[in-house]
Structures are given as structure tokens and as C-alpha cells.
Scaffold this active site. Structure first.
Site, short mmCIF file in Angstrom:
data_model
loop_
_atom_site.label_atom_id
_atom_site.label_comp_id
_atom_site.label_asym_id
_atom_site.label_seq_id
_atom_site.Cartn_x
_atom_site.Cartn_y
_atom_site.Cartn_z
N ARG A 261 32.64 9.46 2.53
CA ARG A 261 33.82 9.50 1.66
C ARG A 261 35.05 9.01 2.41
O ARG A 261 35.25 9.38 3.57
CB ARG A 261 34.06 10.93 1.17
CG ARG A 261 32.92 11.44 0.33
CD ARG A 261 33.16 12.82 -0.20
NE ARG A 261 31.97 13.27 -0.91
CZ ARG A 261 31.83 14.46 -1.48
NH1 ARG A 261 32.83 15.32 -1.44
NH2 ARG A 261 30.72 14.79 -2.10
N ARG A 276 36.55 18.20 7.16
CA ARG A 276 36.71 17.05 6.27
C ARG A 276 36.47 15.76 7.04
O ARG A 276 37.36 15.24 7.70
CB ARG A 276 38.11 17.08 5.66
CG ARG A 276 38.30 16.18 4.45
CD ARG A 276 39.68 16.36 3.84
NE ARG A 276 39.88 17.72 3.35
CZ ARG A 276 39.48 18.15 2.16
NH1 ARG A 276 38.89 17.34 1.34
NH2 ARG A 276 39.68 19.40 1.80
N GLU A 348 35.40 26.19 0.77
CA GLU A 348 34.31 25.68 -0.07
C GLU A 348 33.13 25.19 0.78
O GLU A 348 33.30 24.44 1.73
CB GLU A 348 34.84 24.53 -0.92
CG GLU A 348 33.77 23.93 -1.82
CD GLU A 348 34.25 22.68 -2.57
OE1 GLU A 348 35.47 22.51 -2.73
OE2 GLU A 348 33.39 21.90 -2.97
N SER A 351 29.33 23.42 -4.29
CA SER A 351 29.93 23.25 -5.59
C SER A 351 28.81 22.90 -6.55
O SER A 351 28.08 21.94 -6.34
CB SER A 351 30.95 22.12 -5.51
OG SER A 351 31.67 22.02 -6.71
N ARG A 388 29.66 22.08 7.22
CA ARG A 388 30.50 23.26 6.98
C ARG A 388 29.71 24.54 7.25
O ARG A 388 30.28 25.55 7.65
CB ARG A 388 31.06 23.25 5.56
CG ARG A 388 32.14 22.18 5.41
CD ARG A 388 32.86 22.28 4.08
NE ARG A 388 33.87 21.21 3.99
CZ ARG A 388 34.68 21.04 2.95
NH1 ARG A 388 34.61 21.86 1.93
NH2 ARG A 388 35.57 20.07 2.95
#
Length: 414
Positions: A261, A276, A348, A351, A388
Site C-alpha cells: 500500500r 504502517r 486495529e 477488520s 501487527r
RNA sequence: GGACAGUUGGGUGAGCUGGCUGAAACCACAUCCCUGCUAAGGAUGCGUACGGGUAACUGUACCGAGGGUUCGAAUCCCUCACUGUCCGCCA
């Protein structure tokens, strides 16, 4: 893509739903109008074509019977010119409609809480009590340095900022997590698949990343290929443009892939550490289901992801996203947030979304229900984001001297 | 990357001297009938998308994609993509 017929017939209801997601009414009115324009343009065009087809058939007969065709030919040529003009109009209408409709997000479910952003998300429950530390818990990047686990500088050298290198135990832990996740998912009935990490634009459009979010994707120069931002893209599009039988549903898939990303628009957020990154590992769950099945499967997926965290002994909470925080394709989303003692925050880590028929309509995934073809429901969710999870283990399992314990369930994978 | 061959409905596969082909045949599938025993026989139906109609039905488009020729194209021409085979290269 949303159901345009529904929008047309129940405009007020439909627009009320989308306002929850921050779409303004003018865009929808415009969309409705474009849809009506296209319909009428198409119907006049079709009439002209029907006329043309009829005359062309006559032409054949005339030729066989050796009749005079000059008059017919004139008529046919005149009609042809008209068709060309009508075609241009219809095409324009089509393109305009596509441009707008592909940028409209999915309807949120009625049950989705109202709200503008993540502050309005609703906590459903907490699982496991955060551990009490007798010392000040460190953040994962400090721990990474103490243990030599993550080499941020050399990651940047190899690629650029937001890339990193895992070394030694950390690299092995990453691999252990992937295997653990895949095994748990498989035991839940998900078929393990290994897919291409590059997908073409039709697939990205199928799941909703294109055309609106092109800036978030890494594109291969000179090719119609993108690095996938999530395994949701290849897993869901496995059945792109297919008609499934009811018997084969639900299809449950799981796969490990790296995800890429650009993180455009995240400048300045989480720049430190590996929360991130431009490239991260993730194990994904995808379900292709009938509308009747999708609710139960959604709950099962949430439970599965939560159960993995519980097995790892990681405290977490279950959050229902409000309308304003829902992703583009999602009708409803549950996030799992893991406790990070170093950051003193829940972050988070998974999801899980039900897109209902939104992706299915774009990706043309249907199943035969008796004689009718019905759009499937597609669901996706992380189980889990690997990097994560690694961070969460580091922070939750740290000792005072900075060393890190390995969770019991992972020992056999190391 | 080079050469040749190909790309047709869920599958196999005809059509490809342009109109009678949205597409034969076979298989698969569905329903029904017969039969009676583990497998066989018969009938009918069966592509997708969008539009019109309560419905029966009907219009348009689609034979890899896009463009062209023509009154008319699965059929002719061009471009691109993909697949196969051989060669080159390579884990």
C-alpha cells in the site's frame, strides 16, 4: 457497485442510507438522472437497430428473388446514419454513468451506528484483561532494537521509507504466525490458497480498489498489473465473472500474501515502527456466500479472528464501525483492536467486512438459485495482520530486560 | 523475446466459400415417464446481460477484447490480449 434500479425506485430511502456514509444528495440525483438518460438513449437506439436488422433481412430476400434493391438501400443507409448518432449518445451516457456509479460507496446496513468518524465507533466487548506491568512497558521499536529483531535502516536502504527487515527470531516468528493463522483458519473450514501477488485492473475494480483509489496502489510500469493491497482482491476475484451452483456455497478461502500500500494520505501517521508499512504480511479470510448464509458466516469470521488473538493470549476489543468510518465496499464492518501496552492503546489488527452484493455486482459473481442468477454476498476479514501481531506479541510478552517470551501456541511452530 | 497454431455456450466441439446460426452434435445439468435394482432406456427443457410486458412472450447486444469493411460478420481485414507447441532464457 450499488443497485441502480433500487436507487431509482427508492431514491429517498437509498440516499438516506448513503448520507450515513457521507455521500451528498446531489451526486445521487445526478446518478439517478444519468441512469434514466442511459435507459432512454438505449431504447431509442435499440428500436433503430431493430429496424435495421429487419431491413437487412429483407435485403437478403430481395437479392434471392432478384428484386430491385436501390430504394431499400437508400432507406437502410439513412437509418444507418441515425444509428451512428444514437450510438454516440448512448455511449456517452454509458461512460458518464460508469464514471459516477463506480465511485459511489456501498450502502451501509441499517444496523450500522450513525457517526462521522472513528470516534463514533461502538465498542461491543473486551476480551482478556491487559497484563499489569511492574515496570514501564517499552514500545515495540525499542524492543526491536534491544533484540536485534527489526532493521529499519536497511529496509529503507533496500527500498524506501516504510520498509523494514525482520531478522533472526523475528523473521522466524513472522513465519510461525503465518503458519499458525493458516492452520487455525483451515480447521475452521477455510480452504488454503496461494495466489498471485500481482492482479490486473479488472480484478482491482471488482473488489472496489479501482478506479477511485488508484493512488493507494503500486502499479507495475508498462503493464496492466498492480501489487495487491490485500489478499481480498485475488481471493474474492477467484470467482470473477463466474456463475456458481448453490451447492458449492459457501466457499471459504484463506491465504497468506504480502500486501502493498502506498499509504497516500497517511503522511506523518505511525511513521515510527512497523505499524504502517508499504509492505506487510497478512493472512486473509474470504467467503463467497448466498445472502441467507452471509450473516452467520460474518459472525463466524469475527469469532475466528478473535479466537486467534485469545489463543495467543493477546487482549483485544471488538469494535463496530459507524457509517462514517466504513470502508468504500463495506455494508458492515467489525474491527478487532489489540492491546499495545507500549503505546498504551488498542490498535486495529483485523477488520472483517460484509460487502453484501456490492463487490459481487462489480465482479459479476453469481450463483444459480433455481432458474435465476443471483448475486452472491462476499465477505472478507484479516485473520490476522501478521506484522501487527508480531508487534503485539513483542509489547505484551516483554520482560523488564527487554527480552520477549514466545506465546505457548507458537512454540511448536518455531 | 522469436516462429507457427489457436481462442465458439457449464464441458468437448462443428460452423469460418458473409444472410436460412445465438449458434449443430455429444456430454453434463433439471423436470417428467418407464423400468426395477445399482445401473440402463425414453420425453422435454437448458447461455449471459440489459430493456418492454401481469404473463405467454418479445427487442437489443454478446462466438477472447477493441476497431474496420458491408444493407448484413462467429464467418473477411487491422490492432491488442491470452492459450498451446517449438526455439531462446531461467528458479
Amino acid at each position: 457497485m450499488i443497485d441502480l434500479k433500487y436507487l431509482q425506485k427508492n431514491f429517498d430511502e437509498a440516499s438516506a442510507k448513503l448520507i450515513k456514509k457521507g455521500v451528498n444528495k446531489e451526486i445521487l440525483e445526478n446518478l439517478k438522472e444519468l441512469f434514466a438518460t442511459l435507459k432512454s438513449a438505449n431504447s431509442t437506439l435499440e428500436e433503430a437497430k431493430a429496424e435495421q436488422n429487419k431491413m437487412s433481412k429483407l435485403f437478403g430476400e430481395y437479392m434471392r428473388e432478384k428484386k430491385d434493391i436501390t430504394q431499400l438501400k437508400e432507406k437502410v443507409n439513412a437509418n444507418k446514419e441515425e444509428i451512428v448518432a444514437l450510438q454516440a449518445t448512448a455511449r456517452e451516457a454509458q461512460e458518464a454513468l460508469e464514471r459516477v456509479s463506480l465511485a459511489i460507496p456501498n450502502f451501509p446496513d441499517d444496523s450500522v451506528p450513525e457517526g462521522a468518524n472513528e470516534e463514533d465507533n461502538v465498542e461491543l466487548k473486551k476480551v482478556l484483561e491487559p497484563r499489569k506491568f511492574e515496570f514501564e512497558p517499552k514500545e515495540h521499536w525499542e524492543l526491536a532494537q534491544i533484540n536485534g529483531w527489526i532493521d529499519f535502516e536497511r529496509g529503507v536502504k533496500l527500498a524506501k521509507s516504510r520498509f523494514s527487515v525482520l531478522r533472526g527470531e523475528a523473521a522466524r516468528l513472522e513465519r510461525a504466525l503465518i503458519n499458525f493463522f493458516l492452520d487455525v483458519n483451515r480447521q475452521r473450514g477455510f480452504e488454503e490458497v496461494c495466489v498471485p501477488f500481482l492482479n490486473n485492473s479488472a480484478m482491482l475494480q471488482g473488489t472496489g480498489q479501482l478506479p477511485k483509489f488508484e493512488d493507494d496502489l503500486f502499479k507495475i510500469d508498462g503493464e496492466d498489473l498492480y501489487l495487491i493491497p490485500t489478499a481480498e482482491v485475488p481471493l474474492t476475484n477467484l470467482y470473477h465473472d463466474e456463475i456458481l451452483t448453490q451447492k458449492e456455497l459457501p466457499i471459504l478461502l484463506t491465504g497468506y500474501t504480502p500486501c502493498f500500500r502506498k499509504e497516500a494520505g497517511s503522511a506523518g501517521r505511525d511513521t515510527r515502527g512497523m505499524i504502517r508499512q508499504h509492505q506487510f504480511d497478512k493472512v486473509e479470510m474470504v467467503a463467497i456466500a448466498t445472502p441467507q448464509q452471509s450473516e452467520d458466516i460474518f459472525n463466524m469470521m469475527v469469532e475466528n479472528a478473535s479466537d486467534i488473538l485469545t489463543q495467543l493470549g493477546l487482549p483485544h476489543r471488538v469494535i463496530e464501525l459507524c457509517g462514517g468510518d466504513l470502508g468504500f465496499s463495506a455494508a458492515t464492518t467489525i474491527d478487532l483492536e489489540v492491546w499495545l501496552p507500549g503505546q498504551d492503546k488498542y490498535r486495529e489488527i483485523s477488520s472483517i467486512s460484509n460487502t453484501r452484493d456490492f463487490q459481487a455486482r462489480r465482479a459479476k459473481i453469481r450463483y444459480k438459485d433455481g432458474k435465476k442468477n443471483v448475486l452472491v454476498h462476499t465477505l472478507n476479514g484479516s485473520a490476522l495482520a501478521v506484522g501487527r501481531t508480531l508487534v503485539a506479541i513483542m509489547e505484551n510478552y516483554q520482560n523488564e530486560d527487554g527480552t520477549i517470551e514466545i506465546p505457548e501456541v507458537l512454540k511448536k511452530y518455531m
